[in-house]
Design a protein around this motif. Structure first.
Motif, PDB file in Angstrom:
ATOM      1  N   PRO A  20       0.832  -1.209   0.000  1.00 41.31           N
ATOM      2  CA  PRO A  20       0.000   0.000   0.000  1.00 41.31           C
ATOM      3  C   PRO A  20       0.865   1.257   0.000  1.00 41.31           C
ATOM      4  O   PRO A  20       1.982   1.258   0.496  1.00 41.31           O
ATOM      5  CB  PRO A  20      -0.796  -0.109   1.306  1.00 41.31           C
ATOM      6  CG  PRO A  20      -0.031  -1.062   2.149  1.00 41.31           C
ATOM      7  CD  PRO A  20       0.728  -1.960   1.221  1.00 41.31           C
ATOM      8  N   VAL A  21       0.329   2.309  -0.566  1.00 43.08           N
ATOM      9  CA  VAL A  21       1.057   3.570  -0.653  1.00 43.08           C
ATOM     10  C   VAL A  21       1.000   4.288   0.688  1.00 43.08           C
ATOM     11  O   VAL A  21      -0.055   4.419   1.288  1.00 43.08           O
ATOM     12  CB  VAL A  21       0.450   4.454  -1.761  1.00 43.08           C
ATOM     13  CG1 VAL A  21       1.079   5.823  -1.762  1.00 43.08           C
ATOM     14  CG2 VAL A  21       0.594   3.777  -3.097  1.00 43.08           C
ATOM     15  N   GLN A  22       2.140   4.737   1.177  1.00 39.95           N
ATOM     16  CA  GLN A  22       2.232   5.498   2.420  1.00 39.95           C
ATOM     17  C   GLN A  22       2.953   6.805   2.100  1.00 39.95           C
ATOM     18  O   GLN A  22       4.128   6.967   2.393  1.00 39.95           O
ATOM     19  CB  GLN A  22       2.998   4.708   3.486  1.00 39.95           C
ATOM     20  CG  GLN A  22       2.341   3.411   3.888  1.00 39.95           C
ATOM     21  CD  GLN A  22       1.037   3.633   4.625  1.00 39.95           C
ATOM     22  OE1 GLN A  22       0.886   4.574   5.383  1.00 39.95           O
ATOM     23  NE2 GLN A  22       0.085   2.752   4.394  1.00 39.95           N
ATOM     24  N   ALA A  23       2.241   7.730   1.479  1.00 40.14           N
ATOM     25  CA  ALA A  23       2.836   9.000   1.072  1.00 40.14           C
ATOM     26  C   ALA A  23       3.071   9.897   2.278  1.00 40.14           C
ATOM     27  O   ALA A  23       2.314   9.872   3.242  1.00 40.14           O
ATOM     28  CB  ALA A  23       1.926   9.705   0.073  1.00 40.14           C
ATOM     29  N   THR A  24       4.133  10.689   2.212  1.00 36.39           N
ATOM     30  CA  THR A  24       4.413  11.636   3.290  1.00 36.39           C
ATOM     31  C   THR A  24       3.538  12.876   3.187  1.00 36.39           C
ATOM     32  O   THR A  24       3.336  13.572   4.169  1.00 36.39           O
ATOM     33  CB  THR A  24       5.894  12.066   3.285  1.00 36.39           C
ATOM     34  OG1 THR A  24       6.204  12.629   2.015  1.00 36.39           O
ATOM     35  CG2 THR A  24       6.804  10.896   3.572  1.00 36.39           C
TER      36      THR A  24
END
Length: 83
Positions: A20-24
Motif C-alpha cells: 500500500p502507498v504510504q505518502a508523506t
C-alpha cells in the motif's frame, strides 16, 4: 496464447501483492470536481507521485471505499474468452 496468460497473471500478481502507498504528503484536489460534475458521474481520483512522495486525491472518502472492479475485468475476460 500461453504468453498472453502469463502476462495477465504477472500483472494481476503485481496489483495483488503491491504494497500500500504510504505518502508523506496528501494533497486534496477539489478543483477536479467540475470535471466529474460535467460528465454527471460520481467518482474519485488518486495518483501517487513517487518522485515527490505525494498522494493526490479527489473525493478521498470514496477513494478509500473498496469496490469490485467488475467493469475493468470485462476487457481482460473478453480477450481470454477470444483465445
Amino acid at each position: 496464447m500461453p504468453l498472453f496468460r502469463t502476462i495477465i497473471s504477472l500483472i494481476t500478481a503485481i496489483f495483488i501483492f503491491a504494497p500500500p502507498v504510504q505518502a508523506t504528503e496528501i494533497i486534496e484536489r477539489d478543483d477536479l470536481k467540475p470535471l466529474f460534475e460535467k460528465h454527471q458521474v460520481t467518482g474519485a481520483f488518486a495518483l501517487y507521485a513517487e518522485a515527490e512522495d505525494q498522494l493526490i486525491l479527489f473525493n478521498p472518502e470514496r477513494a478509500k471505499t473498496q469496490m469490485i472492479p467488475a467493469s475493468t475485468f470485462k476487457i481482460a475476460n473478453s480477450l481470454i474468452a477470444l483465445e
